[in-house]
Design a protein around this motif. Sequence first.
Motif, PDB file in Angstrom:
ATOM      1  N   VAL A  14       0.856  -1.181   0.000  1.00 27.79           N
ATOM      2  CA  VAL A  14       0.000   0.000   0.000  1.00 27.79           C
ATOM      3  C   VAL A  14       0.892   1.231   0.000  1.00 27.79           C
ATOM      4  CG1 VAL A  14      -1.831   1.230   1.211  1.00 27.79           C
ATOM      5  CG2 VAL A  14      -1.737  -1.260   1.292  1.00 27.79           C
ATOM      6  N   VAL A  15       0.680   2.129  -0.951  1.00 23.13           N
ATOM      7  CA  VAL A  15       1.614   3.224  -1.119  1.00 23.13           C
ATOM      8  C   VAL A  15       0.966   4.573  -0.901  1.00 23.13           C
ATOM      9  CG1 VAL A  15       3.013   1.896  -2.729  1.00 23.13           C
ATOM     10  CG2 VAL A  15       1.191   3.341  -3.599  1.00 23.13           C
ATOM     11  N   ALA A  16       1.809   5.565  -0.664  1.00 23.08           N
ATOM     12  CA  ALA A  16       1.348   6.931  -0.450  1.00 23.08           C
ATOM     13  C   ALA A  16       0.895   7.552  -1.765  1.00 23.08           C
ATOM     14  CB  ALA A  16       2.464   7.751   0.189  1.00 23.08           C
ATOM     15  N   ALA A  17       0.448   8.808  -1.679  1.00 23.10           N
ATOM     16  CA  ALA A  17      -0.157   9.467  -2.836  1.00 23.10           C
ATOM     17  C   ALA A  17       0.829   9.749  -3.949  1.00 23.10           C
ATOM     18  CB  ALA A  17      -0.826  10.770  -2.389  1.00 23.10           C
ATOM     19  N   ILE A 245       6.107  -7.343  -7.445  1.00 27.04           N
ATOM     20  CA  ILE A 245       7.244  -7.172  -8.343  1.00 27.04           C
ATOM     21  C   ILE A 245       7.026  -5.833  -9.039  1.00 27.04           C
ATOM     22  CG2 ILE A 245       8.529  -8.126 -10.274  1.00 27.04           C
ATOM     23  CD1 ILE A 245       8.485  -9.866  -7.674  1.00 27.04           C
ATOM     24  N   VAL A 246       7.855  -4.849  -8.700  1.00 31.02           N
ATOM     25  CA  VAL A 246       7.632  -3.468  -9.126  1.00 31.02           C
ATOM     26  C   VAL A 246       8.566  -3.117 -10.278  1.00 31.02           C
ATOM     27  CG1 VAL A 246       7.694  -1.052  -8.404  1.00 31.02           C
ATOM     28  CG2 VAL A 246       6.853  -2.808  -6.832  1.00 31.02           C
ATOM     29  N   VAL A 247       8.000  -2.544 -11.337  1.00 26.96           N
ATOM     30  CA  VAL A 247       8.745  -2.110 -12.514  1.00 26.96           C
ATOM     31  C   VAL A 247       8.554  -0.603 -12.653  1.00 26.96           C
ATOM     32  CG1 VAL A 247       9.063  -2.368 -14.997  1.00 26.96           C
ATOM     33  CG2 VAL A 247       8.382  -4.348 -13.609  1.00 26.96           C
ATOM     34  N   ALA A 248       9.652   0.144 -12.601  1.00 22.98           N
ATOM     35  CA  ALA A 248       9.570   1.609 -12.584  1.00 22.98           C
ATOM     36  C   ALA A 248      10.410   2.222 -13.690  1.00 22.98           C
ATOM     37  CB  ALA A 248      10.039   2.154 -11.228  1.00 22.98           C
ATOM     38  N   GLY A 249       9.890   3.319 -14.274  1.00 25.55           N
ATOM     39  CA  GLY A 249      10.641   4.073 -15.261  1.00 25.55           C
ATOM     40  C   GLY A 249      10.942   3.273 -16.513  1.00 25.55           C
ATOM     41  N   GLY A 250      11.918   3.760 -17.280  1.00 24.99           N
ATOM     42  CA  GLY A 250      12.323   3.072 -18.495  1.00 24.99           C
ATOM     43  C   GLY A 250      12.284   3.987 -19.707  1.00 24.99           C
ATOM     44  N   GLU A 251      12.521   3.404 -20.873  1.00 23.51           N
ATOM     45  CA  GLU A 251      12.515   4.142 -22.135  1.00 23.51           C
ATOM     46  C   GLU A 251      11.932   3.249 -23.232  1.00 23.51           C
ATOM     47  OE1 GLU A 251      16.493   5.052 -23.473  1.00 23.51           O
ATOM     48  OE2 GLU A 251      17.192   3.015 -23.099  1.00 23.51           O
ATOM     49  N   SER A 252      11.338   3.888 -24.242  1.00 25.22           N
ATOM     50  CA  SER A 252      10.788   3.141 -25.375  1.00 25.22           C
ATOM     51  C   SER A 252      10.587   4.087 -26.542  1.00 25.22           C
ATOM     52  CB  SER A 252       9.457   2.477 -24.993  1.00 25.22           C
ATOM     53  OG  SER A 252       8.428   3.450 -24.915  1.00 25.22           O
ATOM     54  N   MET A 253      10.188   3.537 -27.672  1.00 21.89           N
ATOM     55  CA  MET A 253       9.922   4.354 -28.854  1.00 21.89           C
ATOM     56  C   MET A 253       8.574   5.063 -28.783  1.00 21.89           C
ATOM     57  SD  MET A 253      12.299   4.679 -31.070  1.00 21.89           S
ATOM     58  CE  MET A 253      11.410   5.169 -32.558  1.00 21.89           C
ATOM     59  N   THR A 254       7.777   4.771 -27.785  1.00 24.16           N
ATOM     60  CA  THR A 254       6.445   5.376 -27.711  1.00 24.16           C
ATOM     61  C   THR A 254       6.480   6.833 -27.274  1.00 24.16           C
ATOM     62  OG1 THR A 254       6.091   4.657 -25.418  1.00 24.16           O
ATOM     63  CG2 THR A 254       5.426   3.135 -27.168  1.00 24.16           C
ATOM     64  N   ASP A 266       1.168  -8.118  -8.501  1.00 26.03           N
ATOM     65  CA  ASP A 266       0.810  -8.651  -7.191  1.00 26.03           C
ATOM     66  C   ASP A 266       0.885 -10.174  -7.278  1.00 26.03           C
ATOM     67  OD1 ASP A 266      -0.600  -9.677  -4.951  1.00 26.03           O
ATOM     68  OD2 ASP A 266      -1.696  -7.791  -4.740  1.00 26.03           O
ATOM     69  N   THR A 267       1.875 -10.756  -6.617  1.00 23.35           N
ATOM     70  CA  THR A 267       2.086 -12.195  -6.734  1.00 23.35           C
ATOM     71  C   THR A 267       1.033 -13.003  -5.986  1.00 23.35           C
ATOM     72  OG1 THR A 267       3.611 -12.166  -4.850  1.00 23.35           O
ATOM     73  CG2 THR A 267       4.575 -11.947  -7.053  1.00 23.35           C
ATOM     74  N   LYS A 269      -2.431 -11.867  -5.720  1.00 18.81           N
ATOM     75  CA  LYS A 269      -3.664 -11.737  -6.501  1.00 18.81           C
ATOM     76  C   LYS A 269      -3.446 -12.058  -7.983  1.00 18.81           C
ATOM     77  CE  LYS A 269      -5.550  -8.176  -3.436  1.00 18.81           C
ATOM     78  NZ  LYS A 269      -6.039  -6.771  -3.352  1.00 18.81           N
ATOM     79  N   GLU A 270      -2.186 -12.143  -8.386  1.00 17.68           N
ATOM     80  CA  GLU A 270      -1.797 -12.431  -9.763  1.00 17.68           C
ATOM     81  C   GLU A 270      -2.426 -11.451 -10.748  1.00 17.68           C
ATOM     82  OE1 GLU A 270      -2.522 -16.584 -10.550  1.00 17.68           O
ATOM     83  OE2 GLU A 270      -0.641 -17.149  -9.593  1.00 17.68           O
ATOM     84  N   LYS A 271      -2.177 -10.187 -10.502  1.00 18.29           N
ATOM     85  CA  LYS A 271      -2.621  -9.163 -11.438  1.00 18.29           C
ATOM     86  C   LYS A 271      -1.763  -7.912 -11.264  1.00 18.29           C
ATOM     87  CE  LYS A 271      -6.254  -7.084  -8.550  1.00 18.29           C
ATOM     88  NZ  LYS A 271      -7.700  -6.737  -8.506  1.00 18.29           N
ATOM     89  N   TRP A 272      -1.743  -7.083 -12.314  1.00 18.99           N
ATOM     90  CA  TRP A 272      -0.983  -5.833 -12.288  1.00 18.99           C
ATOM     91  C   TRP A 272      -1.808  -4.731 -11.633  1.00 18.99           C
ATOM     92  CZ3 TRP A 272       4.031  -5.601 -13.527  1.00 18.99           C
ATOM     93  CH2 TRP A 272       4.568  -6.612 -14.343  1.00 18.99           C
TER      94      TRP A 272
END
Length: 319
Positions: A14-17, A245-254, A266-267, A269-272
């Motif tokens: 559970v995270v802050a704002a 499992i948290v994935v943050a930031g990154g770069e792409s062609m979009t 969420d390992t 509930k098995e959903k993002w």
Amino acid sequence: MKALIIALLAATSVVAAEWETLETKGQPNPRHEAAFVEFEGEFYLLGGRRIQPVNIFNPETKTWRNASKPPIEIHHFQPVVHEDKILIICAMTGRYPNETGLEKVLVYEPKKDTWSWGDEIPKNRRRGSAGVVNVDGKIYVMCGIVNGHVGGYVNWADRYDPATGEWTKLKNAKHKRDHFQCTYLDGKIYAAGGRTTSKETNQVFDLTVPEVDVYDIKSGAWSVLKDDLPTPRAGNSTATIGQDIVVAGGESMTQKEAHAEVEAWDTLKEKWHDYPPLKQGRHGTALILHKNCIYTCSGSGGRGGGPELETTERLKLSK
């Protein structure tokens, strides 16, 4: 007791704002394709393009200070802490796009502020931009790219034992990828994000890998999450936060700007689901979980090499 532990770990999801940009005493050297790792309560920013000094952050005093430079330019690596050392395994050195993988493990000792060369990496397993994790003293090295940014991305998996110097080939991952990070949770290693970099076909940023591969250490088998990463991107930071499992930031062609999205699998509930986005999109850095807060710093604010950032961000987790 096990149910209680799982409940407590899940609570940290559970995270802050929102993220906050910290007012710090001093600032890190602007850099990207660097590493950010905790050792005994302080945060170490290592490597990046050009030969950069180690920057050390004390989260209690919010103070940055400088330490020594490595003996060689190092970038595109995920370091691991092992005993009293930080190990740099399968890093790149050299200039874009013809970088090469290091021939040996590079060792930094924080207490001594010294660098040294460790074990040789087998010639046929050298690469850069791999995902690396330490599990019970064994170092797992996943995927990466052999020929800088030109090509040669692989789905190799290896186990390195720093006690003996032995390298063991494991079963290949389901997908080839580079420019990503691995993380570990409950007997499994997660390889999330990344791309198949190919300067030789002018597809440096294009070929992102949406699938998330999962390696079960006990069985030695790979599987793939049932749902892809919602925002495919490379150069991302990946970390275990509670049961997420948290994935943050990154770069792409979009988009030209670096990604600010923070998405978590969420390992249980098995959903993002989404975390608050970064204050400043960035790639080529990492996340650190410390005392119920997530920290990041440095990196590039745009696709490719710039602008290089010197800000430090923190997200307080609420319980």
